[in-house]
Design an enzyme around this catalytic site. Structure first.
Site, PDB file in Angstrom:
ATOM      1  N   ASP A 170       0.856  -1.174   0.000  1.00 57.98           N
ATOM      2  CA  ASP A 170       0.000   0.000   0.000  1.00 57.98           C
ATOM      3  C   ASP A 170       0.901   1.236   0.000  1.00 57.98           C
ATOM      4  O   ASP A 170       1.988   1.219   0.572  1.00 57.98           O
ATOM      5  CB  ASP A 170      -0.890  -0.029   1.243  1.00 57.98           C
ATOM      6  CG  ASP A 170      -1.991   1.003   1.200  1.00 57.98           C
ATOM      7  OD1 ASP A 170      -2.046   1.779   0.241  1.00 57.98           O
ATOM      8  OD2 ASP A 170      -2.804   1.039   2.147  1.00 57.98           O
TER       9      ASP A 170
ATOM     10  N   GLY B 143      -0.680   6.364   1.792  1.00 60.18           N
ATOM     11  CA  GLY B 143      -1.558   7.530   1.854  1.00 60.18           C
ATOM     12  C   GLY B 143      -2.601   7.457   2.941  1.00 60.18           C
ATOM     13  O   GLY B 143      -2.819   8.429   3.681  1.00 60.18           O
ATOM     14  N   PHE B 144      -3.239   6.300   3.092  1.00 57.31           N
ATOM     15  CA  PHE B 144      -4.283   6.157   4.102  1.00 57.31           C
ATOM     16  C   PHE B 144      -3.710   6.325   5.502  1.00 57.31           C
ATOM     17  O   PHE B 144      -4.294   6.980   6.362  1.00 57.31           O
ATOM     18  CB  PHE B 144      -4.966   4.791   3.972  1.00 57.31           C
ATOM     19  CG  PHE B 144      -6.002   4.525   5.029  1.00 57.31           C
ATOM     20  CD1 PHE B 144      -7.270   5.064   4.932  1.00 57.31           C
ATOM     21  CD2 PHE B 144      -5.690   3.751   6.144  1.00 57.31           C
ATOM     22  CE1 PHE B 144      -8.222   4.839   5.911  1.00 57.31           C
ATOM     23  CE2 PHE B 144      -6.632   3.519   7.131  1.00 57.31           C
ATOM     24  CZ  PHE B 144      -7.909   4.061   7.017  1.00 57.31           C
TER      25      PHE B 144
ATOM     26  N   GLN C  79     -11.004   7.036  -6.633  1.00 52.67           N
ATOM     27  CA  GLN C  79     -11.527   7.779  -5.494  1.00 52.67           C
ATOM     28  C   GLN C  79     -12.802   8.523  -5.921  1.00 52.67           C
ATOM     29  O   GLN C  79     -13.263   8.374  -7.043  1.00 52.67           O
ATOM     30  CB  GLN C  79     -10.472   8.735  -4.944  1.00 52.67           C
ATOM     31  CG  GLN C  79      -9.312   8.058  -4.227  1.00 52.67           C
ATOM     32  CD  GLN C  79      -9.709   7.450  -2.888  1.00 52.67           C
ATOM     33  OE1 GLN C  79     -10.831   7.606  -2.415  1.00 52.67           O
ATOM     34  NE2 GLN C  79      -8.772   6.733  -2.260  1.00 52.67           N
TER      35      GLN C  79
ATOM     36  N   GLY D 143     -10.993   4.334  -0.600  1.00 53.93           N
ATOM     37  CA  GLY D 143     -11.874   5.256   0.092  1.00 53.93           C
ATOM     38  C   GLY D 143     -13.198   4.666   0.506  1.00 53.93           C
ATOM     39  O   GLY D 143     -14.157   5.391   0.779  1.00 53.93           O
TER      40      GLY D 143
ATOM     41  N   ASP E  89      -7.948  -6.985   0.864  1.00 53.97           N
ATOM     42  CA  ASP E  89      -7.087  -7.051   2.046  1.00 53.97           C
ATOM     43  C   ASP E  89      -7.847  -6.443   3.203  1.00 53.97           C
ATOM     44  O   ASP E  89      -8.724  -5.598   2.998  1.00 53.97           O
ATOM     45  CB  ASP E  89      -5.781  -6.272   1.839  1.00 53.97           C
ATOM     46  CG  ASP E  89      -5.990  -4.773   2.063  1.00 53.97           C
ATOM     47  OD1 ASP E  89      -5.684  -4.289   3.174  1.00 53.97           O
ATOM     48  OD2 ASP E  89      -6.505  -4.098   1.151  1.00 53.97           O
TER      49      ASP E  89
END
Length: 383
Positions: free
Chosen positions: A98, A101-102, A195, A222, A272
């Site tokens: 990943d 960003g999250f 997104q 998102g 995931d």
């Protein structure tokens, strides 16, 4: 002598369909990912509570690592110096990372978002860092990731449409920068992330713009950030027709077994979620009988295993009473065994979905699976 394409290239092959659901294979130098696939989360270069060979034996073809956590500790340059993430964590099979960003949005302190990227302070020690699209790709390259995710801005739901639009457009610009930074290395892939919050028009625009970039896979991001399941499913249904059939689709951060089943029925190939490992560390397990809380007192004198028909030793070879004891005593072994049970069930569910799609009996499999969850364990509860 010719070399098989799968030995050097990244490719996706569909084998069967049942409605919108698909089963197939992602092929790359480090192995084959059978889809639909669930990727156990190994955030900091480990699937918590599990040995790598256990994870593999359960049927996992790929695990997930995280750019944000690994850049902070032990550091991407250090991992590269030590031979890359696969060697570092003793997982020679595919790894998806990943972009971070999250985690920057949800974990980092004092973050500042600009067109260039995100400046933030580590949640570990307060040190200052800059994560740009180019740096995110660089970190993932240093780690040696097989599937690299673009850096995106992820907003919480619900949010105002203008907030979702701004984040979506920034994510598109960052996707283009990630593509330029990534190039076209043999055998590896960059995935874009759709997104747009819960606004259908924004989701469609995001999907179309990303598809125009001709990436090797597409994720829907998102979601699973607090919105009801019906909103999540509506966004999948909105986006799916605009994604190419010949590329894998990845629903990020999802989810419960029911979320996964519903998304597979709508054409999603990859998943995931931290849920099976996190729930296992807190006394919760997922089974063909539905969800169980082993903290509950009713399990204290129950001599039965969780599921005597399971292929997982943790579900088959220890009593519910013993597992309850371990959970109540906060013993490390309890967290390990319950995590094992959960990841085994998730992989069994994925194998069942793949077989049902291939046989053209997905609707029956889903109905039988949901009936088991609702009926629960009727073999006789302990008094």
């Amino acid at each position: 002598m010719t070399t098989e394409p799968s030995a050097t290239d990244f490719s996706f092959h569909l084998h069967a369909r049942d409605g919108a659901a698909r089963t197939g294979e992602i092929r790359m130098p480090r192995g084959v990912i059978r889809t639909p696939a669930f990727m156990p989360v190994g955030t900091a270069a480990t699937v918590k509570g599990m040995y790598p060979d256990q994870v593999r034996a359960l049927g996992a073809d790929v695990v997930l690592g995280n750019t944000y956590h690994l850049m902070l500790r032990p550091g991407a340059e250090r991992v590269a110096k030590l031979g890359g993430l696969h060697s570092f964590m003793n997982w020679p099979h595919p790894i998806l990372t990943d972009s971070g960003g999250f985690q920057v949005m949800s974990l980092a302190n004092l973050r500042k978002l600009t067109e260039e990227g995100v400046t933030f302070r580590s949640h570990i020690d307060g040190s200052k860092h800059m994560l740009s699209p180019e740096r995110s790709v660089e970190i993932q390259n240093l780690l040696g990731s097989d599937i690299v995710m673009q850096l995106d801005e992820c907003v919480s739901l619900p949010c105002e449409d203008k907030v979702a639009e701004k984040a979506m457009r920034l994510s598109l610009r960052w996707a283009q920068r990630c593509k330029e930074a990534f190039g076209n290395p043999a055998g590896r892939a960059l995935f874009g992330i759709v997104q747009g919050g819960s606004v259908p028009a924004l989701r469609v625009e995001s999907a179309r713009e990303l598809v125009a970039m001709d990436l090797k896979g597409y994720a829907i991001g998102g979601l699973a950030v607090g919105e009801p399941q019906d909103v999540m499913l509506a966004m999948i249904e909105t986006v799916e027709p605009h994604l190419p059939q010949a590329r894998p689709r990845y629903l990020m951060g999802v989810g419960t077994p029911d979320d996964i089943v519903q998304a597979v029925c709508r054409g999603i190939d990859m998943f995931d979620c931290v849920m099976p490992t996190r729930a296992g560390r807190h006394g919760q397990i997922f089974t063909r009988f539905g969800r169980m809380n082993l903290k509950n007192a009713k399990h204290a004198e129950d001599p039965r295993p969780v599921d005597e028909a399971s292929s997982c030793p943790a579900a088959r070879d220890w009593s519910r009473a013993y597992l309850h004891h371990l959970v109540k005593a906060e013993e490390m072994l309890g967290k390990m065994l319950l995590t094992w049970i959960n990841l085994a069930y998730y992989q069994e569910l994925m194998a069942g979905l793949r077989a049902a799609i291939a046989a053209g009996r997905l609707a029956d499999f889903v109905a039988e699976t949901k009936e088991g969850w609702v009926r629960g364990d009727t073999s006789g509860e302990a008094a």
